[in-house]
Design a protein around this motif. Structure first.
Motif, PDB file in Angstrom:
ATOM      1  N   ARG A   1       0.807  -1.219   0.000  1.00 22.94           N
ATOM      2  CA  ARG A   1       0.000   0.000   0.000  1.00 22.94           C
ATOM      3  C   ARG A   1       0.842   1.272   0.000  1.00 22.94           C
ATOM      4  O   ARG A   1       0.530   2.241  -0.685  1.00 22.94           O
ATOM      5  N   GLY A   2       1.911   1.309   0.767  1.00 24.25           N
ATOM      6  CA  GLY A   2       2.708   2.531   0.930  1.00 24.25           C
ATOM      7  C   GLY A   2       2.430   3.166   2.276  1.00 24.25           C
ATOM      8  O   GLY A   2       1.368   2.940   2.864  1.00 24.25           O
ATOM      9  N   PRO A   3       3.362   3.961   2.790  1.00 19.20           N
ATOM     10  CA  PRO A   3       3.156   4.594   4.105  1.00 19.20           C
ATOM     11  C   PRO A   3       1.996   5.592   4.067  1.00 19.20           C
ATOM     12  O   PRO A   3       1.764   6.246   3.056  1.00 19.20           O
ATOM     13  N   ASP A   4       1.306   5.701   5.200  1.00 19.21           N
ATOM     14  CA  ASP A   4       0.204   6.676   5.302  1.00 19.21           C
ATOM     15  C   ASP A   4       0.744   8.097   5.331  1.00 19.21           C
ATOM     16  O   ASP A   4       0.154   9.012   4.770  1.00 19.21           O
ATOM     17  N   VAL A   5       1.835   8.263   6.063  1.00 20.38           N
ATOM     18  CA  VAL A   5       2.436   9.604   6.198  1.00 20.38           C
ATOM     19  C   VAL A   5       3.926   9.485   5.868  1.00 20.38           C
ATOM     20  O   VAL A   5       4.610   8.602   6.393  1.00 20.38           O
ATOM     21  N   CYS A   6       4.409  10.368   4.988  1.00 19.83           N
ATOM     22  CA  CYS A   6       5.831  10.400   4.633  1.00 19.83           C
ATOM     23  C   CYS A   6       6.403  11.753   5.061  1.00 19.83           C
ATOM     24  O   CYS A   6       5.893  12.800   4.658  1.00 19.83           O
ATOM     25  N   ILE A   7       7.426  11.703   5.905  1.00 23.31           N
ATOM     26  CA  ILE A   7       8.006  12.947   6.426  1.00 23.31           C
ATOM     27  C   ILE A   7       9.419  13.085   5.871  1.00 23.31           C
ATOM     28  O   ILE A   7      10.255  12.204   6.066  1.00 23.31           O
ATOM     29  N   GLU A   8       9.650  14.182   5.189  1.00 21.04           N
ATOM     30  CA  GLU A   8      10.975  14.438   4.603  1.00 21.04           C
ATOM     31  C   GLU A   8      11.745  15.332   5.554  1.00 21.04           C
ATOM     32  O   GLU A   8      11.319  16.454   5.844  1.00 21.04           O
ATOM     33  N   ALA A   9      12.873  14.845   6.078  1.00 21.78           N
ATOM     34  CA  ALA A   9      13.681  15.620   7.024  1.00 21.78           C
ATOM     35  C   ALA A   9      15.125  15.682   6.515  1.00 21.78           C
ATOM     36  O   ALA A   9      16.062  15.358   7.226  1.00 21.78           O
TER      37      ALA A   9
END
Lengths: 389, 156
Positions: A253-261
């Motif tokens: 499915r893929g991650p629900d939330v993707c955080i770019e840091a």
């Protein structure tokens, strides 16, 4: 007093400068006791933020002791041990009242520069270029903090200096990515970058109830911190395909939330890294959006991507089609410090949020140029240098 | 002889090309008023800030202090912001005012300072800085120029 000044691209020096003075009634003067180098300082150092002037005092993530207050400061007093938010916020404008403190209307005396770049000016930031106000930074013995009642927070007993210093920027920035990215109980969250901000975003996601949190980086020491101390899982992007790994880990499915840091100086094992590097060095784009692209491609349909890494201007080959056709929510922000810092200090006091491990190199302010060299080149497993004036 | 003719011909062609290009550009601008970023409202455009304050500013009748020095040269308008989100304070040069470009800069600065004064009770000072004044490098001179424009420039 001693201060670390930017002297040109990739040049820092420790110099004697005047001590700051109270210039407004809402100011405080803070004696700095810990001041951390931030990944976003590296963009200043490398000349990617074009409004630095030789002699500017840098640094924006710090704690200290209040030694003087202006006549209109009512909530703080001399002797208070405080953590300070990097962005200046008046506390009264439309944005501050909505909790969007880094968007303050009243703290950048040079709004013409960001307005030309971005169409509107965010708030001013300590030690972060003339585009964001030209305010002197915290890598110094003393610093002036305008609107001190809004941007300083008393550190509770039991929270050490070494823990509290990251309540200034890394912890609230990471928390903001998880909070405004919409992390909910049961979510799968992927975080690009295992530096201090990425680790804090991962920890925030866990505390907000995410079921799986996966951190992506190439440095073994940082990934080990993310797994052993933060409690996340890890992907080394030099060893495997991040997209394939995330698809498998999330049941296709893929991650629900993707955080770019990561920000504008991202690295990648993929060929687009070379393309981005050439374009950035030729100043045909101002940032390398390698990690943002990957986050957008990895995110599940209808998911959310939050950009925490600093970008200054324009990037190329941005997958807008994926954002639109997958129905993604894309957000970003500079840190809304006052919104999160009091809560984070309480969590630090309860031991829910530990940060001491991030300060891999604690050294006197005189050694800051060496500290930045270690940090920039990731030598000696440096995660963050912290300076003691 | 043929050299002189050729040169004259070239000059004439360039001149004709320039005149034609100017006419085409003028025609294009007439049909597309926003061409080249041109603001069709011209001198009638209001510069505006929205202030988090009660709409009582209107009835108080007195201009905020930063605008008072410009009173004779500008028109000022107040109106309630949509959604009860404060008051819009706008200003523009009076018709026939001198040095309109410079006056626009003064208006931007006065509006920004008025907003700060009403919202926070003070106008934030950024100088002097601890590092003092240092000779500018070539890129530093560009930063100095941008700072001199500062609150007088931008998109406001």
């Amino acid at each position: 007093m001693k201060a670390v000044v930017w002297s040109g691209v990739n040049k820092l020096s420790v110099e004697n400068v005047d001590e700051p003075k109270i210039l407004n009634a809402r100011d405080a003067i803070v004696k700095v006791t810990r001041t951390a180098a931030c990944g976003s300082d590296l963009h200043l150092l490398a000349g990617y933020i074009p409004t630095m002037r030789a002699g500017d005092v840098i640094g924006h993530e710090f704690i200290g002791e209040i030694v003087e207050v202006g006549s209109a400061v009512t909530e703080r007093k001399v002797g208070d041990r405080v953590v300070v938010a990097p962005f200046l916020s008046c506390g009264n404008c439309f944005y501050c009242e909505r909790g969007e403190f880094s968007l303050c209307d009243n703290t950048d005396p040079n709004p013409d520069i960001p307005e030309a770049l971005w169409g509107a000016a965010p708030g001013g930031c300590l030690g972060y270029s003339h585009a964001l106000g030209g305010w002197a930074g915290s890598h110094a013995e003393y610093i002036r903090v305008p609107h001190a009642d809004v941007g300083t927070f008393v550190i509770p007993d039991g929270v050490t200096d070494d823990r509290a210093v990251f309540a200034s920027d890394a912890a609230p920035t990471g928390w903001m990515g998880a909070d405004l990215g919409g992390v909910k109980p049961g979510d799968v969250v992927a975080v690009w970058g295992a530096g201090a901000v990425g680790q804090m975003a991962a920890r925030a996601s866990i505390l907000l109830g995410a079921e799986r949190v996966i951190v992506i980086d190439r440095f073994a020491n940082r990934l080990k911190q993310a797994t052993d101390i933060i409690g996340a899982e890890a992907i080394d992007y030099t060893q495997t395909s991040v997209l394939a790994e995330l698809r498998e880990m999330t049941g296709g499915r893929g991650p629900d939330v993707c955080i770019e840091a990561v920000g504008m100086e991202a690295h990648s094992a993929r060929p687009d890294f070379g393309y981005d590097m050439v374009k950035q060095q030729l100043r045909m784009q101002t940032g390398r959006p390698t990690a943002v692209r990957e986050a957008i491609m990895a995110c599940r349909k209808g998911g959310s991507v939050f950009v925490l890494g600093v970008f200054g201007g324009f990037v190329d080959k941005f997958p807008l089609g994926a954002v639109m056709n997958k129905g993604l929510t894309l957000r970003g922000a500079q840190v809304h410090g006052p919104r999160y810092i009091p809560m984070l200090l309480e969590r630090m006091q309860r031991g829910e949020l530990v940060t001491e491990h991030l300060a891999t190199h604690v050294m006197p302010l005189d050694k800051a140029p060496r500290g930045y060299d270690l940090f920039k080149n990731k030598n000696e497993d440096c995660v963050r240098p912290v300076f003691i004036p | 002889m043929s050299k002189i003719v050729n040169r004259s011909l070239a000059v004439a062609l360039v001149a004709a090309g320039t005149v034609t290009a100017q006419r085409v550009m003028r025609l294009y601008e007439e049909r597309n008023p926003a061409a080249l970023g041109k603001d069709s409202a011209g001198e009638e455009r209001w510069n505006a800030v929205t202030i988090s304050a009660e709409h009582r500013l209107v009835v108080d009748g007195e201009l905020p202090r930063p605008l008072q020095g410009l009173e004779d040269r500008i028109e000022v308008r107040y109106r309630a912001a949509p959604g009860d989100r404060g008051v819009e304070l706008s200003a523009r040069p009076r018709p026939g005012a001198d040095s309109v470009q410079e006056l626009r800069g003064e208006i931007r600065k006065a509006l920004r300072e008025s907003k700060q004064l009403i919202e926070t009770g003070e106008i934030l000072q950024s100088l002097p800085r601890p590092e003092g004044h240092r000779p500018a490098t070539p890129t530093g001179a560009v930063v100095d120029l941008a700072e001199r424009i500062g609150m007088k420039g931008g998109v406001l």
